[in-house]
Scaffold this active site. Structure first.
Site, short mmCIF file in Angstrom:
data_model
loop_
_atom_site.label_atom_id
_atom_site.label_comp_id
_atom_site.label_asym_id
_atom_site.label_seq_id
_atom_site.Cartn_x
_atom_site.Cartn_y
_atom_site.Cartn_z
N GLU A 134 45.35 48.78 30.00
CA GLU A 134 45.60 48.86 28.56
C GLU A 134 46.00 47.45 28.08
O GLU A 134 47.04 46.94 28.49
CB GLU A 134 46.71 49.86 28.28
N HIS B 19 48.90 45.98 30.25
CA HIS B 19 49.65 47.07 30.85
C HIS B 19 48.85 47.65 32.01
O HIS B 19 47.95 48.48 31.83
CB HIS B 19 49.96 48.13 29.79
#
Length: 287
Positions: free
Chosen positions: A153, A141
């Site tokens: 992430e 992410h």
């Protein structure tokens, strides 16, 4: 061993940033989308982004836009992904669209190719179920704008192997980024918290508790945030915000994730934020 060729599927805001970041870190990039018009726009945006960087980094060595763009192949044909070592998918947060994308990727790419889903909310384990290589599917992410954000992430799906995680970390290091590894859950950590915050900020606006500027100013001055929640929503894209909050609502069956009616109305009206030129704020031209 350096990863040489990376596929990027989806030439929206995130895909453009990823292609640029990868090319600037010495990778060959295959950027795939559904139309030549989208790809031409992506080409222009990458050139503009590099020029923008040169404007703000006058005392630093800045990449030549022509050289960076030479590192990127723009195509509507998934076949060019057949020699990629790593593919990062960034298509719209709609399950039916993602299903079609992963069916093509799984059929075209070598068995050794790793698939990274740059998704805001859809569980990685669910995405991996669309492939015959669940151990080679991971969540990555990225934050927007990709070239400027040093942290990613990273999400471990149920079947994601340690080797896949290691390779993903290596690619991020090559891009000049670090990662925080979390376990799979809809929205992960960042968006499970952020989407609730943005959605509630829109409810405050809808309920006339405060103006757009007042909501954002409270978060910036009271909590030291660089951007308020409504500015952040415009940057991400209100359509993406709505898709993400709908995934959370569907996944948890919890009313706290119900999308604000004002958010739905703005998306229906095409007010997506920065990329459309109008959201909670007005911008000079769409991105």
């Amino acid at each position: 061993m350096k990863i040489q060729t990376v596929g990027v599927v989806g030439a929206g805001v995130m895909g453009i940033g990823l292609a640029q970041n990868l090319a600037q870190s010495g990778h060959h990039v295959i950027l795939v989308d559904i139309s030549e018009e989208i790809l031409e726009s992506a080409n222009k945006q990458i050139r503009n982004n590099i020029r923008f960087q040169s404007f703000f980094n006058k005392n630093e060595k800045v990449d030549n836009p022509d050289y960076i763009l030479h590192q990127i192949k723009f195509s509507t044909n998934y076949k060019f992904l057949e020699d990629t070592e790593f593919v990062i998918e960034n298509v719209t947060e709609k399950w039916d669209i993602k299903k079609g994308v992963y069916a093509q990727l799984d059929a075209i790419c070598p068995e050794t190719t790793i698939f990274a889903a740059n998704t805001s909310a859809i569980p990685i384990t669910r995405i991996a179920s669309l492939t015959k290589r669940a151990d080679k599917v991971i969540g990555m992410h990225f934050m927007n704008p990709v070239p400027m954000k040093p942290m990613v992430e990273m999400i471990r799906g149920y079947h994601t192997s340690d080797e896949t995680i290691s390779t993903a970390k290596e690619l991020l290091a090559q891009m000049g980024k670090e990662s925080i590894l979390v376990n799979d859950s809809p929205g992960f950590v960042s968006n499970r918290v952020l989407m609730l915050t943005i959605n509630e900020a829109i409810f405050l606006l809808q309920d006339q508790v405060a103006s757009v500027e007042e909501v954002d100013r409270i978060f910036k001055t009271c909590f030291g945030h660089k951007m308020g929640p409504l500015e952040t929503a415009d940057l991400i894209g209100l359509d993406t915000i709505l898709f993400s909050i709908e995934v959370l609502y569907e996944s948890f069956n919890d009313s706290k994730y119900r999308p604000c009616q004002l958010l739905k109305k703005m998306v229906d009206a095409g007010l997506f934020g920065r990329k459309s030129g109008q959201g909670f704020y007005t911008y000079n031209g769409a991105i």
